[in-house]
Enzyme design. Structure first.
Site, PDB file in Angstrom:
ATOM      1  N   ARG A 171      -0.465   9.018 -10.290  1.00  0.00           N
ATOM      2  CA  ARG A 171      -0.588   7.807  -9.463  1.00  0.00           C
ATOM      3  C   ARG A 171       0.022   6.592 -10.166  1.00  0.00           C
ATOM      4  NH1 ARG A 171      -3.832   7.603  -5.207  1.00  0.00           N
ATOM      5  NH2 ARG A 171      -4.323   5.439  -5.682  1.00  0.00           N
ATOM      6  N   ASP A 189       0.836  -1.207   0.000  1.00  0.00           N
ATOM      7  CA  ASP A 189       0.000   0.000   0.000  1.00  0.00           C
ATOM      8  C   ASP A 189       0.871   1.257   0.000  1.00  0.00           C
ATOM      9  OD1 ASP A 189      -2.260   1.542   0.059  1.00  0.00           O
ATOM     10  OD2 ASP A 189      -2.780   1.100   2.146  1.00  0.00           O
ATOM     11  N   ASN A 209       1.373   3.430  -2.922  1.00  0.00           N
ATOM     12  CA  ASN A 209       1.920   3.888  -4.208  1.00  0.00           C
ATOM     13  C   ASN A 209       1.398   5.273  -4.584  1.00  0.00           C
ATOM     14  OD1 ASN A 209       3.047   1.370  -4.398  1.00  0.00           O
ATOM     15  ND2 ASN A 209       1.588   0.588  -5.896  1.00  0.00           N
ATOM     16  N   LEU A 248      10.844 -20.558  -5.084  1.00  0.00           N
ATOM     17  CA  LEU A 248       9.804 -19.699  -4.474  1.00  0.00           C
ATOM     18  C   LEU A 248       8.472 -19.804  -5.215  1.00  0.00           C
ATOM     19  CD1 LEU A 248       9.033 -17.212  -2.597  1.00  0.00           C
ATOM     20  CD2 LEU A 248       9.779 -15.776  -4.505  1.00  0.00           C
ATOM     21  N   HIS A 284       2.596   3.405  -9.044  1.00  0.00           N
ATOM     22  CA  HIS A 284       2.469   1.954  -9.229  1.00  0.00           C
ATOM     23  C   HIS A 284       3.700   1.400  -9.953  1.00  0.00           C
ATOM     24  CE1 HIS A 284      -1.474   2.201  -7.588  1.00  0.00           C
ATOM     25  NE2 HIS A 284      -1.992   2.861  -8.605  1.00  0.00           N
TER      26      HIS A 284
HETATM   27  C1  FPP Z   1      -1.861   0.286  -3.396  1.00  0.00           C
HETATM   28  O1  FPP Z   1      -1.415   1.619  -3.416  1.00  0.00           O
HETATM   29  C2  FPP Z   1      -1.387  -0.426  -4.567  1.00  0.00           C
HETATM   30  C3  FPP Z   1      -2.144  -1.046  -5.522  1.00  0.00           C
HETATM   31  C4  FPP Z   1      -3.602  -1.116  -5.492  1.00  0.00           C
HETATM   32  C5  FPP Z   1      -1.530  -1.671  -6.686  1.00  0.00           C
HETATM   33  C6  FPP Z   1      -0.315  -2.466  -6.356  1.00  0.00           C
HETATM   34  C7  FPP Z   1       0.242  -2.962  -7.613  1.00  0.00           C
HETATM   35  C8  FPP Z   1       1.563  -3.006  -7.897  1.00  0.00           C
HETATM   36  C9  FPP Z   1       2.638  -2.546  -6.993  1.00  0.00           C
HETATM   37  C10 FPP Z   1       1.964  -3.614  -9.164  1.00  0.00           C
HETATM   38  C11 FPP Z   1       2.164  -5.077  -8.914  1.00  0.00           C
HETATM   39  C12 FPP Z   1       2.862  -5.682 -10.004  1.00  0.00           C
HETATM   40  C13 FPP Z   1       2.993  -6.994 -10.200  1.00  0.00           C
HETATM   41  C14 FPP Z   1       3.800  -7.473 -11.311  1.00  0.00           C
HETATM   42  C15 FPP Z   1       2.337  -7.996  -9.350  1.00  0.00           C
HETATM   43  P1  FPP Z   1      -2.477   2.770  -3.441  1.00  0.00           P
HETATM   44  O2  FPP Z   1      -2.698   3.186  -4.843  1.00  0.00           O
HETATM   45  O3  FPP Z   1      -3.699   2.321  -2.724  1.00  0.00           O
HETATM   46  O4  FPP Z   1      -1.746   3.890  -2.644  1.00  0.00           O
HETATM   47  P2  FPP Z   1      -2.430   5.053  -1.805  1.00  0.00           P
HETATM   48  O5  FPP Z   1      -3.179   4.387  -0.694  1.00  0.00           O
HETATM   49  O6  FPP Z   1      -1.254   5.837  -1.316  1.00  0.00           O
HETATM   50  O7  FPP Z   1      -3.300   5.830  -2.751  1.00  0.00           O
END
Ligand code: FPP
Length: 240
Positions: free
Chosen positions: A38, A25, A27, A136, A42
């Site tokens: 945003r 969480d 990003n 893994l 990610h």
């Molecule tokens: C939460 O941050 C993150 C997500 C909903 C997406 C996570 C996805 C990735 C990191 C890509 C994964 C890639 C692979 C290959 C599996 P948020 O957007 O909720 O952050 P915020 O709460 O600060 O807005």
């Protein structure tokens, strides 16, 4: 923070958790702090995923589950939801040979409802390509929600007309039937909740939270989390 090699050696002296699950969480906030879109957050998150997968393999962790897209993430603006799924798809295509070469088995859990057919084909291929590996197990939760999983499981059981079922049998119908329950659930970004992630499976998991935003989460902090886990006294409701 200690040097990485020293940390690796220290972690390896203790019990290595068999299964770690991570709620990645923060990003969006990471990007906002930098005046970026945003999706840039990610993209930075993907780099953190890479490091954590690599470290998990080096430590000999057998199962790593990452929460990449939840059933609730559809509530985001359509372009963001699409962009995250496209990012996952592109990353998978880019990394699959590397993962295969590094003995990783790539699994997916979540509902197929609402996902594009071409996306489902790609995730099936990724599993087929890596299923005979022995290192893994990387379990990517996409379009995953714990309550949704339980409801899909109940409907599946009802369709088989089984009316008495034990906890073990129930577990055998979940998406995670092939995996042990997580020993530890990590969540980044300072939020202290489970958010519908592995709600059945995490019943006895150790929970570990950090304020670090996901793109800044690195191998050193990951290993600190494991060291904290090694100090905990797991009783599973009994006495020790
Ligand atoms: C939460 O941050 C993150 C997500 C909903 C997406 C996570 C996805 C990735 C990191 C890509 C994964 C890639 C692979 C290959 C599996 P948020 O957007 O909720 O952050 P915020 O709460 O600060 O807005």
């Amino acid at each position: 923070m200690k040097a990485k090699e020293e940390l690796i050696a220290q972690v390896k002296k203790g019990t290595i958790p068999t299964h770690i699950a991570i709620i990645m969480d923060g990003n969006g906030r990471w990007a906002k702090q930098r005046g970026l879109s945003r999706i840039k957050g990610h993209q930075a998150g993907v780099k953190a995923v890479r490091k954590i997968v690599e470290t998990s393999g080096n430590l000999g962790i057998k199962y790593l589950t990452i929460y990449a897209f939840s059933t609730e993430n559809w509530r985001r603006p359509e372009n963001e939801a699409k962009a995250v799924l496209t990012l996952i798809e592109n990353t998978l295509m880019k990394e699959i040979n590397n993962l295969a070469k590094n003995n990783v088995i790539v699994h997916f859990i979540g509902s197929q409802k609402g996902l594009k057919k071409s996306f489902i084909e790609k995730i099936n291929k990724a599993y087929q390509k890596t299923k005979n590996n022995t290192g893994l197990n990387l379990i990517i939760a996409i379009n995953y929600g714990g309550r949704n999983e339980i409801i899909e499981t109940i409907n599946n059981i009802l369709s088989k007309q089984l009316n008495i079922i034990t906890e073990t049998e129930f577990s055998n119908y979940l998406y995670t039937s092939k995996f042990p329950d997580p020993d530890m659930v990590i969540r980044t970004s300072g939020e202290i909740r489970i958010s519908n992630f592995l709600i059945w499976q995490a019943a006895y998991s150790e929970l570990w939270f950090t304020k670090t935003l996901w793109p800044d989460f690195n191998s050193e902090e990951y290993m600190q989390a494991i060291l904290d886990f090694q100090k905990r006294n797991r009783k599973f409701g009994g006495v020790k």
